[in-house]
Scaffold this active site. Structure first.
Site, short mmCIF file in Angstrom:
data_model
loop_
_atom_site.label_atom_id
_atom_site.label_comp_id
_atom_site.label_asym_id
_atom_site.label_seq_id
_atom_site.Cartn_x
_atom_site.Cartn_y
_atom_site.Cartn_z
N ASP A 35 105.26 27.68 60.05
CA ASP A 35 106.03 26.58 59.44
C ASP A 35 105.10 25.41 59.15
O ASP A 35 105.18 24.78 58.10
CB ASP A 35 107.17 26.12 60.36
CG ASP A 35 108.49 26.86 60.08
OD1 ASP A 35 108.42 28.01 59.61
OD2 ASP A 35 109.56 26.29 60.35
N TYR B 188 110.29 36.42 72.03
CA TYR B 188 111.61 36.54 71.40
C TYR B 188 112.34 37.83 71.78
O TYR B 188 113.54 37.95 71.52
CB TYR B 188 111.49 36.45 69.87
CG TYR B 188 111.04 35.08 69.38
CD1 TYR B 188 110.77 34.05 70.27
CD2 TYR B 188 110.90 34.82 68.02
CE1 TYR B 188 110.35 32.81 69.84
CE2 TYR B 188 110.49 33.57 67.58
CZ TYR B 188 110.21 32.57 68.49
OH TYR B 188 109.80 31.34 68.04
N LYS C 250 96.66 31.04 74.01
CA LYS C 250 96.58 29.99 75.02
C LYS C 250 96.01 30.65 76.26
O LYS C 250 96.66 30.70 77.32
CB LYS C 250 97.97 29.40 75.28
CG LYS C 250 98.46 28.44 74.21
CD LYS C 250 97.74 27.11 74.22
CE LYS C 250 98.02 26.33 75.50
NZ LYS C 250 97.19 25.08 75.55
N ASP D 121 96.92 25.33 70.33
CA ASP D 121 97.17 23.88 70.16
C ASP D 121 96.05 23.24 69.34
O ASP D 121 96.30 22.42 68.45
CB ASP D 121 97.37 23.18 71.52
CG ASP D 121 96.30 23.52 72.55
OD1 ASP D 121 95.46 24.41 72.29
OD2 ASP D 121 96.30 22.90 73.63
N ASP E 68 105.37 31.91 64.84
CA ASP E 68 106.57 31.29 64.26
C ASP E 68 106.29 29.79 64.01
O ASP E 68 106.57 29.25 62.93
CB ASP E 68 107.75 31.47 65.21
CG ASP E 68 109.07 31.02 64.61
OD1 ASP E 68 109.16 30.90 63.37
OD2 ASP E 68 110.02 30.79 65.38
#
Ligand code: IPM
Ligand code: MG
Length: 370
Positions: A253, A142, A193, A225, A249
């Protein structure tokens, strides 16, 4: 008597409504202790764009910097939604995180026994879920440059984002995870990852090295994942999960499913800077966002904002007793059946934002006077 200085930045949508309830709880604490809270409000996000043409004024950053902590609501809304606009509400929160250097974002997700019915997951799976996510907040995808969206000489549209981390950026975040795990169930997962990303290999190497300093804490690395799936199959296998900005992020959620509602997810953003009271100079926000569809209707759930206040009392003001009182008060309000529509059972009578705030205030006063 101790005086604390707080910045109150409600923002847009339901932000100001839920923050107002957190402030009410703060005033209740003031009425029954000798702590004094000096609050300074300011506009951020869309509200600041409308009033000042910018989402985050320099004065607001200065206010945040000289405060012991910042109470933040949420920013954004359909009115300012063009992702290509030069001035966007999100710049307020991203700018504040960067200006305050709050590199660690703590997002606890805990399933309240009384709310198990809210989760789409089976009760036996979600029962007892209690996970602390730590998301790196001021670097990575970001923030890293280059970040651009352009048309090349041949007329082809191109876009690039960069994911970049340094060892110190990773180390300070992962260290926070190990430290906090010591006060919990002593288990840390780093999510990355590393099979495809160089930055992830850095995360895994740094975390594995630090794990040796924390022999009392169980450490495991997991691919993000796979984590996305395991979180829903066996959430109780996790205690503290630390990860980078982008993965954090997304995964937090998803974790709202473990708490039953986004309206119950608080957060604390901490850096290394300390305030005058020896606590972290932090920023505290519910993670639910502005929810424009329910703004102004008095139905928003203030519990995430109020629980964020509890984190503020704990980490920035070092008022552990008051922090626990607020957390227990929220639990009490839920047990007593004070529920906004997002956490009510079908057909159950629902409470307004202010009614929930009042119930929490009453419960806090009971807790602190007992
Ligand atoms: C969050 C939000 C923000 C983020 C947005 C509004 C920039 O999604 O706090 O999780 O991605 O950090
Ligand atoms: Mg998010």
């Amino acid at each position: 008597m101790t005086r604390f200085r707080l910045a109150v930045l409600g923002g847009d949508g339901i932000g100001p409504e839920v923050v107002a309830e957190a402030v009410r709880v703060l005033r209740a604490i003031e009425s029954t202790t000798d702590h004094r809270f000096e609050l300074t409000e300011d506009l951020v996000g869309g509200a600041a764009i409308d009033a000042h043409g910018t989402a985050l004024r320099r004065e607001t950053v200065a206010l945040a910097r000289r405060s012991d902590a910042v109470i933040f609501g949420a920013v954004g809304g359909p009115k300012w939604d063009d992702p290509r606009a030069a001035v966007r509400p999100e710049q307020a929160i991203l700018g504040l995180r960067a200006a305050l250097g709050t590199f660690a974002n703590l997002r606890p997700a805990r399933m309240q026994p009384a709310l198990v019915h809210l989760s789409p997951l089976k009760a036996e799976i979600v029962q007892g879920a209690d996970v602390l996510f730590i998301r790196e907040l001021v670097a990575g995808t970001y923030f890293a440059r280059p970040k651009k969206y352009w048309q090349d000489a041949r007329g082809t549209w191109r876009a690039v984002d960069t994911t970049a981390y340094t060892e110190p950026q990773v180390e300070r975040t992962v260290r926070m995870a190990f430290e906090l795990a010591r006060g919990r169930r002593k288990k840390v997962h780093v999510a990355d990852k590393q099979n495809v990303m160089a930055t992830s290999r850095l995360w895994r190497d740094v975390a594995s090295r630090l794990a040796a300093d924390y022999a009392d804490v169980e450490f495991q690395a997991i691919l993000t994942d796979a984590l996305a799936m395991h979180l829903l199959y066996r959430p109780s296998a996790f205690d503290v999960i630390v990860t980078d900005n982008l993965f954090g992020d997304l995964i937090t959620d998803e974790a709202a499913v473990l708490a039953g509602s986004m309206g119950l997810m608080p957060s604390a953003s901490l850096g290394s800077a300390r305030n005058r009271h020896g606590g972290y100079r932090g920023l505290y926000e519910p993670i639910h966002g502005t929810a424009p569809d329910i703004a102004g209707k008095g139905v928003a759930n203030p519990m995430a904002a109020i629980q964020s206040l509890a984190l503020l009392l704990r980490y920035s003001l070092r008022l552990e007793r008051e922090a626990r009182a607020v957390e227990r008060a929220v639990d009490d309000a839920i047990e007593l059946g004070l529920r906004t529509p997002d956490i009510a059972r079908p057909g159950e009578r629902t409470a307004t934002t202010t009614a929930v705030g009042e119930a929490v205030v009453e419960a806090v006063l009971r807790e602190l006077r007992s």
